[in-house]
Design an enzyme around this catalytic site. Structure first.
Site, PDB file in Angstrom:
ATOM      1  N   HIS A   1       0.909  -1.210   0.204  1.00  0.00           N
ATOM      2  CA  HIS A   1      -0.062   0.177   0.106  1.00  0.00           C
ATOM      3  C   HIS A   1       1.017   1.356  -0.014  1.00  0.00           C
ATOM      4  O   HIS A   1       1.956   1.138   0.260  1.00  0.00           O
ATOM      5  CB  HIS A   1      -0.999   0.080   1.043  1.00  0.00           C
ATOM      6  CG  HIS A   1      -0.513   0.410   2.618  1.00  0.00           C
ATOM      7  ND1 HIS A   1      -1.326   0.804   3.440  1.00  0.00           N
ATOM      8  CD2 HIS A   1       0.699   0.181   3.066  1.00  0.00           C
ATOM      9  CE1 HIS A   1      -0.499   1.046   4.931  1.00  0.00           C
ATOM     10  NE2 HIS A   1       0.695   0.829   4.349  1.00  0.00           N
TER      11      HIS A   1
ATOM     12  N   CYS B   1       5.805   5.956   4.464  1.00  0.00           N
ATOM     13  CA  CYS B   1       4.572   5.377   4.034  1.00  0.00           C
ATOM     14  C   CYS B   1       4.296   5.874   2.676  1.00  0.00           C
ATOM     15  O   CYS B   1       3.069   5.531   2.035  1.00  0.00           O
ATOM     16  CB  CYS B   1       3.586   5.436   5.084  1.00  0.00           C
ATOM     17  SG  CYS B   1       4.031   4.472   6.553  1.00  0.00           S
TER      18      CYS B   1
ATOM     19  N   HIS C   1       5.010   0.201  -0.264  1.00  0.00           N
ATOM     20  CA  HIS C   1       5.706  -0.759   0.487  1.00  0.00           C
ATOM     21  C   HIS C   1       4.689  -1.854   0.915  1.00  0.00           C
ATOM     22  O   HIS C   1       3.314  -1.660   0.677  1.00  0.00           O
ATOM     23  CB  HIS C   1       6.390  -0.044   1.780  1.00  0.00           C
ATOM     24  CG  HIS C   1       5.166   0.814   2.352  1.00  0.00           C
ATOM     25  ND1 HIS C   1       4.473   1.734   2.373  1.00  0.00           N
ATOM     26  CD2 HIS C   1       4.966   0.220   3.660  1.00  0.00           C
ATOM     27  CE1 HIS C   1       3.958   2.105   3.409  1.00  0.00           C
ATOM     28  NE2 HIS C   1       3.913   1.102   4.063  1.00  0.00           N
TER      29      HIS C   1
ATOM     30  N   HIS D   1       3.112  -4.883   3.942  1.00  0.00           N
ATOM     31  CA  HIS D   1       3.243  -5.606   5.212  1.00  0.00           C
ATOM     32  C   HIS D   1       2.599  -7.157   5.296  1.00  0.00           C
ATOM     33  O   HIS D   1       1.866  -7.376   4.517  1.00  0.00           O
ATOM     34  CB  HIS D   1       2.078  -4.862   6.382  1.00  0.00           C
ATOM     35  CG  HIS D   1       2.756  -3.386   6.351  1.00  0.00           C
ATOM     36  ND1 HIS D   1       3.767  -3.054   7.216  1.00  0.00           N
ATOM     37  CD2 HIS D   1       2.186  -2.271   5.926  1.00  0.00           C
ATOM     38  CE1 HIS D   1       3.857  -1.463   7.019  1.00  0.00           C
ATOM     39  NE2 HIS D   1       2.914  -1.188   6.348  1.00  0.00           N
TER      40      HIS D   1
ATOM     41  N   ASP E   1      -4.871 -10.994  -0.474  1.00  0.00           N
ATOM     42  CA  ASP E   1      -3.580 -11.555  -0.289  1.00  0.00           C
ATOM     43  C   ASP E   1      -2.782 -11.271  -1.400  1.00  0.00           C
ATOM     44  O   ASP E   1      -3.168 -11.627  -2.645  1.00  0.00           O
ATOM     45  CB  ASP E   1      -3.613 -13.148   0.139  1.00  0.00           C
ATOM     46  CG  ASP E   1      -2.251 -13.687   0.405  1.00  0.00           C
ATOM     47  OD1 ASP E   1      -1.584 -12.679   1.023  1.00  0.00           O
ATOM     48  OD2 ASP E   1      -1.619 -14.589   0.028  1.00  0.00           O
ATOM     49  N   HIS E   2      -1.713 -10.873  -1.434  1.00  0.00           N
ATOM     50  CA  HIS E   2      -0.696 -10.580  -2.367  1.00  0.00           C
ATOM     51  C   HIS E   2      -1.335  -9.422  -3.544  1.00  0.00           C
ATOM     52  O   HIS E   2      -1.296  -9.576  -4.626  1.00  0.00           O
ATOM     53  CB  HIS E   2      -0.231 -11.849  -3.151  1.00  0.00           C
ATOM     54  CG  HIS E   2       0.943 -12.507  -2.307  1.00  0.00           C
ATOM     55  ND1 HIS E   2       0.619 -13.062  -1.204  1.00  0.00           N
ATOM     56  CD2 HIS E   2       2.245 -12.626  -2.372  1.00  0.00           C
ATOM     57  CE1 HIS E   2       1.529 -13.723  -0.494  1.00  0.00           C
ATOM     58  NE2 HIS E   2       2.521 -13.258  -1.312  1.00  0.00           N
TER      59      HIS E   2
ATOM     60  N   GLU F   1      -0.968  -4.602  11.857  1.00  0.00           N
ATOM     61  CA  GLU F   1       0.044  -4.134  10.525  1.00  0.00           C
ATOM     62  C   GLU F   1       1.470  -4.603  10.604  1.00  0.00           C
ATOM     63  O   GLU F   1       1.924  -5.195   9.485  1.00  0.00           O
ATOM     64  CB  GLU F   1      -0.075  -2.545  10.385  1.00  0.00           C
ATOM     65  CG  GLU F   1       0.519  -2.064   9.190  1.00  0.00           C
ATOM     66  CD  GLU F   1       0.513  -0.643   9.029  1.00  0.00           C
ATOM     67  OE1 GLU F   1       0.169   0.103   8.128  1.00  0.00           O
ATOM     68  OE2 GLU F   1       1.497   0.120   9.832  1.00  0.00           O
TER      69      GLU F   1
END
Lengths: 139, 155
Positions: free
Chosen positions: B27, B46, B52, B54, B92-93, B135
């Site tokens: 994100h 950020c 980047h 998480h 996811d991903h 996070e």
């Protein structure tokens, strides 16, 4: 008021089975947990008590005493046992994580001096746990 | 005062069941309502334009009477299947900023927790009590719905 939490661990076998259902129904509802040969987990128990700090000792409860109560009431009964076959409360109640939390609450309630049992949390695995605060439905 | 045992037997214990799901996503924290300098100032690293990522943990808590025939608040198989379809297969991903829900809202974990609450609120078999999103191992957020105090279910 202070909340104090003590952890304990036990490793037990269990399976999920409702005697009033057919094998097919048990397998449909409980999936691989219905295997009658059982399977097992490393459970983590967290017991939280609520109380006031004793002005002399600085304790809410004596942790050594609490540890001994958890050992006597829960760990010595559940650890390295088959819950369905060897623990009396699970002869008639399915040992789900929810029911284990409730059973542990019932074993501990009223036994810890100078404090009130606040919460019983049982981890079946790090990603699955049940909490019981002693709540009962109104009906 | 001791409770009459016959009354206890008729009452159903109410317990909470919590399940943790893991997904990884990228994100970028950025809003069109700020200029570039202000975005950098407010969101710091950020705001990196390339994004980047998480490893997120979504911990959902359902509360209700423990069904006497199954011993459960809700069937974990049903919950896992619901999470697979509605959370893991979707998020996811991925890049969170590509989702409609983050087109107008910054993809902070606060906003993500609110989106997760919307998703799990539609699980039909139990009442959602709380959503806890981690996070990183140092940052976590709880949301229990509009007007409800979040639970302290963190670890």
């Amino acid at each position: 008021m202070i909340l104090l939490t003590r952890k304990a661990e036990f490793s037990s076998a269990h399976f999920y089975w409702n005697d009033s259902w057919s094998q097919e129904e048990n397998e449909r509802v409980f999936g691989k947990c219905a295997n009658r040969n059982g399977h097992g987990h490393n459970y983590t128990l967290e017991v939280t008590v609520a109380g006031e700090v004793d002005p002399v000792s600085g304790f809410v409860v004596d942790l050594k005493e609490l540890k001994e109560i958890l050992e006597r009431e829960v760990v010595s009964v559940y650890d390295h046992r088959h819950l369905n076959l060897e623990v009396p409360e699970f002869k008639t109640v399915i040992p789900t994580t929810e029911n284990i939390a409730i059973a542990i609450w019932n074993r501990l309630d009223g036994k810890i001096r100078n404090s009130k049992l606040h919460r019983v949390r049982v981890y079946e695995m790090p990603d699955l746990f049940a909490d019981y605060y002693g709540d009962l439905s109104a009906d | 005062m001791p409770t009459d045992p016959s009354t206890i037997a008729k009452k159903t214990p109410i317990a909470s069941l919590s399940r943790r799901y893991h997904f990884s996503a990228s994100h970028r924290l950025h809003t069109e309502q700020y200029d570039e300098a202000r975005n950098r100032e407010v969101f710091g690293k950020c705001n990196n334009p390339h994004g980047h990522g998480h490893n997120y943990v979504v911990q959902v808590t359902f509360k209700g009477p423990v069904d006497a025939t199954t011993g459960m608040v809700c069937n974990l198989g049903d919950l896992d299947a619901f999470a697979r379809t509605n959370l893991l297969d979707r998020f996811d991903h991925t890049n969170l900023n590509t989702f409609d829900c983050f087109a107008q809202k910054v993809s902070t974990t606060e906003n993500l927790a609110i989106e997760m609450h919307k998703i799990f609120q539609s699980f039909p078999f139990a009442r959602l009590e709380n959503v806890h999103v981690e996070e990183t191992s140092n940052n976590s957020f709880d949301y229990a719905g509009e007007g409800s105090a979040p639970l302290e279910t963190g670890r």
